[in-house]
Write an enzyme that holds these catalytic residues in place. Sequence first.
Site: not given
Ligand SMILES: NC(=O)c1ccc[n+]([C@@H]2O[C@H](COP(=O)([O-])OP(=O)(O)OC[C@H]3O[C@@H](n4cnc5c(N)ncnc54)[C@H](O)[C@@H]3O)[C@@H](O)[C@H]2O)c1
Ligand SMILES: O=c1ccn([C@@H]2O[C@H](COP(=O)(O)OP(=O)(O)O[C@H]3OC[C@@H](O)[C@H](O)[C@H]3O)[C@@H](O)[C@H]2O)c(=O)[nH]1
Length: 327
Positions: A144, A148, A188, A219, A223, A286
Amino acid sequence: MAGNSSDVLSPKQPPLPSPLRFSKFFQVIVADNYFTGSKDNLKKWIGHPRFELIRHDVTEPLTIEVDQIYHLACPASPIFYKYNPVKTIKTNVIGTLNMLGLAKRVGARILLTSTSELYGDPLVHPQPESYWGNVNPIGVRSCYDEGKRVAETLMFDYHRQHGIEIRVARIFNTYGPRMNIDDGRVVSNFIAQAIRCPSFLSQSLVCFSGEPLTVQSPGTQTRSFCYVSDLVDGLIRLMEGSDTGPINLGNPGEFTMLELAETVKELINPDVEIKVVENTPDDPRQRKPIITKAMELLGWEPKVKLRDGLPLMEEDFRLRLGFDKKN
Ligand SMILES: NC(=O)c1ccc[n+]([C@@H]2O[C@H](COP(=O)([O-])OP(=O)(O)OC[C@H]3O[C@@H](n4cnc5c(N)ncnc54)[C@H](O)[C@@H]3O)[C@@H](O)[C@H]2O)c1
Ligand SMILES: O=c1ccn([C@@H]2O[C@H](COP(=O)(O)OP(=O)(O)O[C@H]3OC[C@@H](O)[C@H](O)[C@H]3O)[C@@H](O)[C@H]2O)c(=O)[nH]1
């Protein structure tokens, strides 16, 4: 993806709710392979005359006519992007190449949703866009974060070599209603766990029959959590503005995971237990964005505080989980 259209809304039609409100002169085409996405989230738009949904995997070329491309396709939750790491890399590299190829063919502007994961386990705190990051290239998160990073490289090479109009957003942990209940990201998870733990048991008993809030050790990792409407506003400003980025989009409020768990417990279910569980490798210690660029160049800053955003998400999760407030 959005295509310009001359068919302005007729006066008889009701005003469009957000987000199409922003794009009342656009036709919107959504392409998704439904790996982590759901048709349910789009059902209110299906049948709208200027909305089209196509099942498409971005690792395959896409031939359509558009003016703007919001390239979001990629699983974002660590459990999902690690599930099939080779596919995650392909989505980031081949998928971004395909979207850039589309942008080049039709002359569209393209926005990439990059990530704070680009900074890896950051040695500079908080993170400015000028920081190059501290990423493990061979770890379980590399599909990932390195994916990116290559996607950003491709964006800037297409810009320099082919003159493509690009926009790059570096998004920090974003949450909100309509996330998958089992998405696996921390906000979530905690909200679903707090709701599933019945609070009527007794104030003096811990919640032994429901789920605890699973704080991954230690812990103390931090974020910064951004509410979805703030993020969408930032993405649209970036797309419509003149700066290529990269621009950090995130809420600079910084919380440890234990603080997040305490906040969820206080706001959603005081009876829920907090349990420290094992973490996964390379979890960044962090994260906090510097958002000066977004403030100055886009006039953007987040408006929704964590304490206000969590109850909005709780409401939606309760509806979908079938637990009303009294349970
Ligand atoms: N939500 C965050 O915290 C966060 C943080 C950093 C970056 N992003 C970026 O923002 C974008 C959306 O994130 P999100 O949180 O909505 O994620 P998500 O997983 O909820 O949604 C991603 C979407 O992309 C679709 N997808 C995945 N692979 C695909 C493929 N090969 N072809 C077509 N569709 C595909 C999935 O079905 C889904 O609808 C992602 O690119 C993610 O990397 C999100
Ligand atoms: O049930 C859980 C899930 C996660 N965590 C912790 O919560 C923190 C945040 O984890 P998340 O799974 O929400 O995701 P991260 O912040 O690591 O990455 C997130 O933000 C940056 C985006 O690019 C990523 O796509 C997104 O997943 C981590 O330290 C993880 O260890 C818990 O303590 N409990």
